[in-house]
Design a protein around this motif. Sequence first.
Motif, PDB file in Angstrom:
ATOM      1  N   TRP A 459       0.842  -1.210   0.000  1.00 18.90           N
ATOM      2  CA  TRP A 459       0.000   0.000   0.000  1.00 18.90           C
ATOM      3  C   TRP A 459       0.874   1.256   0.000  1.00 18.90           C
ATOM      4  CZ3 TRP A 459      -3.517   1.235   4.831  1.00 18.90           C
ATOM      5  CH2 TRP A 459      -4.428   2.250   4.503  1.00 18.90           C
ATOM      6  N   ASN A 460       1.879   1.292   0.866  1.00 24.56           N
ATOM      7  CA  ASN A 460       2.779   2.440   0.918  1.00 24.56           C
ATOM      8  C   ASN A 460       3.584   2.583  -0.372  1.00 24.56           C
ATOM      9  OD1 ASN A 460       2.995   3.986   3.654  1.00 24.56           O
ATOM     10  ND2 ASN A 460       2.679   1.849   4.259  1.00 24.56           N
ATOM     11  N   VAL A 461       3.999   1.452  -0.949  1.00 20.98           N
ATOM     12  CA  VAL A 461       4.769   1.503  -2.199  1.00 20.98           C
ATOM     13  C   VAL A 461       3.945   2.144  -3.314  1.00 20.98           C
ATOM     14  CG1 VAL A 461       5.756   0.080  -4.032  1.00 20.98           C
ATOM     15  CG2 VAL A 461       6.308  -0.413  -1.641  1.00 20.98           C
ATOM     16  N   ARG A 462       2.687   1.685  -3.483  1.00 19.88           N
ATOM     17  CA  ARG A 462       1.859   2.232  -4.561  1.00 19.88           C
ATOM     18  C   ARG A 462       1.524   3.707  -4.314  1.00 19.88           C
ATOM     19  NH1 ARG A 462      -0.409  -1.694  -8.110  1.00 19.88           N
ATOM     20  NH2 ARG A 462       0.986  -3.493  -7.927  1.00 19.88           N
ATOM     21  N   TRP A 463       1.264   4.074  -3.061  1.00 19.48           N
ATOM     22  CA  TRP A 463       0.953   5.475  -2.764  1.00 19.48           C
ATOM     23  C   TRP A 463       2.140   6.380  -3.112  1.00 19.48           C
ATOM     24  CZ3 TRP A 463      -3.246   8.344  -1.370  1.00 19.48           C
ATOM     25  CH2 TRP A 463      -3.005   9.637  -0.924  1.00 19.48           C
ATOM     26  N   ASP A 464       3.319   6.003  -2.663  1.00 17.59           N
ATOM     27  CA  ASP A 464       4.499   6.815  -2.955  1.00 17.59           C
ATOM     28  C   ASP A 464       4.741   6.910  -4.457  1.00 17.59           C
ATOM     29  OD1 ASP A 464       4.860   7.181  -0.261  1.00 17.59           O
ATOM     30  OD2 ASP A 464       6.414   5.652  -0.048  1.00 17.59           O
ATOM     31  N   SER A 465       4.473   5.813  -5.149  1.00 23.35           N
ATOM     32  CA  SER A 465       4.622   5.814  -6.605  1.00 23.35           C
ATOM     33  C   SER A 465       3.622   6.763  -7.251  1.00 23.35           C
ATOM     34  CB  SER A 465       4.434   4.396  -7.145  1.00 23.35           C
ATOM     35  OG  SER A 465       4.410   4.378  -8.549  1.00 23.35           O
ATOM     36  N   MET A 466       2.386   6.783  -6.740  1.00 27.57           N
ATOM     37  CA  MET A 466       1.363   7.670  -7.279  1.00 27.57           C
ATOM     38  C   MET A 466       1.722   9.134  -7.044  1.00 27.57           C
ATOM     39  SD  MET A 466      -2.712   7.873  -6.343  1.00 27.57           S
ATOM     40  CE  MET A 466      -2.456   8.763  -4.804  1.00 27.57           C
ATOM     41  N   VAL A 467       2.274   9.451  -5.886  1.00 28.76           N
ATOM     42  CA  VAL A 467       2.664  10.832  -5.590  1.00 28.76           C
ATOM     43  C   VAL A 467       3.756  11.296  -6.553  1.00 28.76           C
ATOM     44  CG1 VAL A 467       3.730  12.319  -3.852  1.00 28.76           C
ATOM     45  CG2 VAL A 467       1.937  10.708  -3.187  1.00 28.76           C
ATOM     46  N   LYS A 468       4.692  10.402  -6.891  1.00 20.28           N
ATOM     47  CA  LYS A 468       5.774  10.762  -7.808  1.00 20.28           C
ATOM     48  C   LYS A 468       5.274  10.880  -9.248  1.00 20.28           C
ATOM     49  CE  LYS A 468       9.440   8.650  -5.026  1.00 20.28           C
ATOM     50  NZ  LYS A 468      10.452   7.545  -4.963  1.00 20.28           N
ATOM     51  N   ASP A 469       4.346  10.003  -9.632  1.00 19.21           N
ATOM     52  CA  ASP A 469       3.837  10.013 -11.006  1.00 19.21           C
ATOM     53  C   ASP A 469       2.321   9.832 -10.967  1.00 19.21           C
ATOM     54  OD1 ASP A 469       3.259   9.789 -13.662  1.00 19.21           O
ATOM     55  OD2 ASP A 469       4.166   7.805 -13.924  1.00 19.21           O
ATOM     56  N   PRO A 470       1.558  10.954 -10.853  1.00 15.94           N
ATOM     57  CA  PRO A 470       0.102  10.857 -10.693  1.00 15.94           C
ATOM     58  C   PRO A 470      -0.671  10.862 -12.008  1.00 15.94           C
ATOM     59  CG  PRO A 470       0.782  13.115 -10.348  1.00 15.94           C
ATOM     60  CD  PRO A 470       2.023  12.350 -10.692  1.00 15.94           C
ATOM     61  N   THR A 471      -0.030  10.541 -13.121  1.00 15.12           N
ATOM     62  CA  THR A 471      -0.698  10.645 -14.418  1.00 15.12           C
ATOM     63  C   THR A 471      -1.901   9.715 -14.512  1.00 15.12           C
ATOM     64  OG1 THR A 471       0.913   9.056 -15.284  1.00 15.12           O
ATOM     65  CG2 THR A 471       1.351  11.391 -15.653  1.00 15.12           C
ATOM     66  N   ALA A 472      -2.902  10.176 -15.284  1.00 10.71           N
ATOM     67  CA  ALA A 472      -4.192   9.482 -15.339  1.00 10.71           C
ATOM     68  C   ALA A 472      -4.122   8.122 -16.004  1.00 10.71           C
ATOM     69  CB  ALA A 472      -5.205  10.365 -16.069  1.00 10.71           C
ATOM     70  N   ASP A 473      -3.065   7.843 -16.812  1.00 10.51           N
ATOM     71  CA  ASP A 473      -3.009   6.554 -17.495  1.00 10.51           C
ATOM     72  C   ASP A 473      -2.668   5.397 -16.559  1.00 10.51           C
ATOM     73  OD1 ASP A 473      -0.344   6.962 -16.953  1.00 10.51           O
ATOM     74  OD2 ASP A 473       0.349   6.670 -19.028  1.00 10.51           O
ATOM     75  N   ARG A 474      -2.509   5.704 -15.270  1.00 15.99           N
ATOM     76  CA  ARG A 474      -2.238   4.645 -14.291  1.00 15.99           C
ATOM     77  C   ARG A 474      -3.525   4.112 -13.663  1.00 15.99           C
ATOM     78  NH1 ARG A 474       2.743   6.085 -10.501  1.00 15.99           N
ATOM     79  NH2 ARG A 474       2.784   3.790 -10.481  1.00 15.99           N
ATOM     80  N   LEU A 475      -4.668   4.483 -14.239  1.00 11.74           N
ATOM     81  CA  LEU A 475      -5.973   3.988 -13.787  1.00 11.74           C
ATOM     82  C   LEU A 475      -6.376   2.806 -14.659  1.00 11.74           C
ATOM     83  CD1 LEU A 475      -8.458   4.486 -11.924  1.00 11.74           C
ATOM     84  CD2 LEU A 475      -9.376   5.947 -13.735  1.00 11.74           C
ATOM     85  N   HIS A 476      -6.565   1.655 -14.029  1.00  7.59           N
ATOM     86  CA  HIS A 476      -6.933   0.432 -14.758  1.00  7.59           C
ATOM     87  C   HIS A 476      -8.453   0.253 -14.744  1.00  7.59           C
ATOM     88  CE1 HIS A 476      -6.793  -3.639 -16.329  1.00  7.59           C
ATOM     89  NE2 HIS A 476      -7.542  -4.032 -15.317  1.00  7.59           N
ATOM     90  N   TYR A 477      -9.022   0.019 -15.938  1.00  9.67           N
ATOM     91  CA  TYR A 477     -10.448  -0.231 -16.062  1.00  9.67           C
ATOM     92  C   TYR A 477     -10.693  -1.733 -16.119  1.00  9.67           C
ATOM     93  CZ  TYR A 477     -11.334   4.704 -16.915  1.00  9.67           C
ATOM     94  OH  TYR A 477     -11.444   6.067 -16.769  1.00  9.67           O
TER      95      TYR A 477
END
Length: 603
Positions: A459-477
């Motif tokens: 959970w912490n790994v993904r959150w930190d990754s999102m803060v560094k790169d919050p681009t919208a293409d990281r949303l999986h449908y």
Amino acid sequence: MAQPTQALDRTIVVVDVAGFTAPERNPLDRLAVRRGMYEVLRIAFAESDVDFDSCVSEDRGDGALILLPPGTTKSLVADRLPDRIAVALRRYNHTRTPQAQIRLRVSLNSGEVLNDGNGWVGDAVDTAFRILDAQLAKEAFAESDRMIAFISSQRFFADVIAQDPGLLPELYSPIPVSVKTFTGMAYLRLHGELTTPATKPASLAAEAAEDLFLADLNNAVLELIPRKDLATLHRRLTRMEVPRLPVMVARALGPAVALPPLDGVTDAWDAFHLLTDFNAGPDGIPPAVTFLALLAENMEGEPGAVLGNWIADHARALRIGPAIAHQRQNRPPIPERPHLYLVIMIEPISADPTRCTLAFWRQDDPEVWPPALGGVREIGIDEVEYRVDDVILETEGVWSGQSVSASVEFLLPRTLINLPVQRWAKEHGTGQPQPLRYGYRLGIRSLERMRARHWHRAWNVRWDSMVKDPTADRLHYSGCEEFEGHPIDAVLSDDHWVGLVLTKPPSLQPEPGAVPDELTAALRSGLPVVLWHPDAEPETLRELLDWVLAADDGFIKLPDRRKLANSGMAVPFKNSLAHDLVVMWDDPKRVIVLDQPLIPSRQ
């Protein structure tokens, strides 16, 4: 009335009027002293949140034996009672002649007691009376200028007072006791400055008024700070405005203490006075002193410099200089653009499906996490929206002095994950409730993930990754043809994904069988963002999320953009589509402490 035949564990207070039979007292004086003693005790107990009439008391002529109600917190007695007796005595003695003034010896003990039909007996009662008669305590008290001698039994001191630095154990001195058949140790604290009323010259009227005012202060502070310095401080702080008052008071108290109501706090002296009622924390610094240090740091020009010098001088005198320096170096700055959070946990009661537990954590200092548990209530599941309304209105009463934005987050178990919190409102009592989505950033959080520490690293790994790169293409449908045939947990194991859009609301229980459950896979993989809609078509939902995530900051602005969508302004979608979007926004940096005992009160 039948007397109890079994021993009961009680907190014991024995009170004795010093010099009750002194020759200078006539019978009318002694009668006035007896009445005064009970008047002082009733006031002091009431101000210590103990109903004197609920206590068992036995009159002893020149004193009294008092057994506090079962369940009374022992530390409360050692914390509040000394100061409140001193204040009540000072007020009482100020208007009495010397012959009718009172000085008290008070002993504290706890243990099993039994009523034999004639009175209360037991070793604990005997010990309380024996230590009250300790010769060294009597001599030290007679030679002092104090109004009260508090004498704690060795057991009460070790079990209660010595365990909490806020109860000032260093002010108690060990004394040997040998009275009748009792031999042992006790702990003596001389307390309450003795004052004698006298006619003051008119030129000293202002000083006299200030002395009376200072007499109302918590005596723990009076003992730490000389009275003349308190008078100077009073003059300096009166009418001084406190920047970001609620944050300053919350920071002074620390995260373990809920922010008290600030009604009537109009200046720095009011805030200081309020904080004198709170004990020092483990660092030994009283919250009132911490407040002055914060005030000095956040005031510009001469006022801040003068306060800073005052703190430095008294820190040396109080021997808390290193602790204050460490505190100053390690506390975060008061933020310029703070944000507050209210986290509300709703959990069903397994034994009764019609009821649930509602607990809440209210953040009063925007830079301090986690907040203390604010309260726990057992309520009916059908009234949960209205009880949430109560919590929010209560919170707003505390936050009323803050000019900052706020979020309301619902911490939900899987069985309640589809509660329509995005449709709930507040202020039902007005007859014109307002949707919560208008006033707050709304979100839900997973109770299962909060409790499952073995999921927290990912959970912490993904959150930190999102803060560094919050681009919208990281949303999986979910349900994309590109990933058909691949288990969802395998897909989400790719570190690229930080968010998941479900094709439908999650089931209330993970679906059995070989097919992995989508929500469980997202939680295990550490995805901090999960989105779904109760009835939107996939393509329409994708269009909405493309708009919500269109900002340059992508995921980082998701909560704010979602709130903007809730307003219905400049949003190219139907209101129902935007309003019913469910956002699980799970920040691992804001984990609630869930291992505290949750003991609800029934509503």
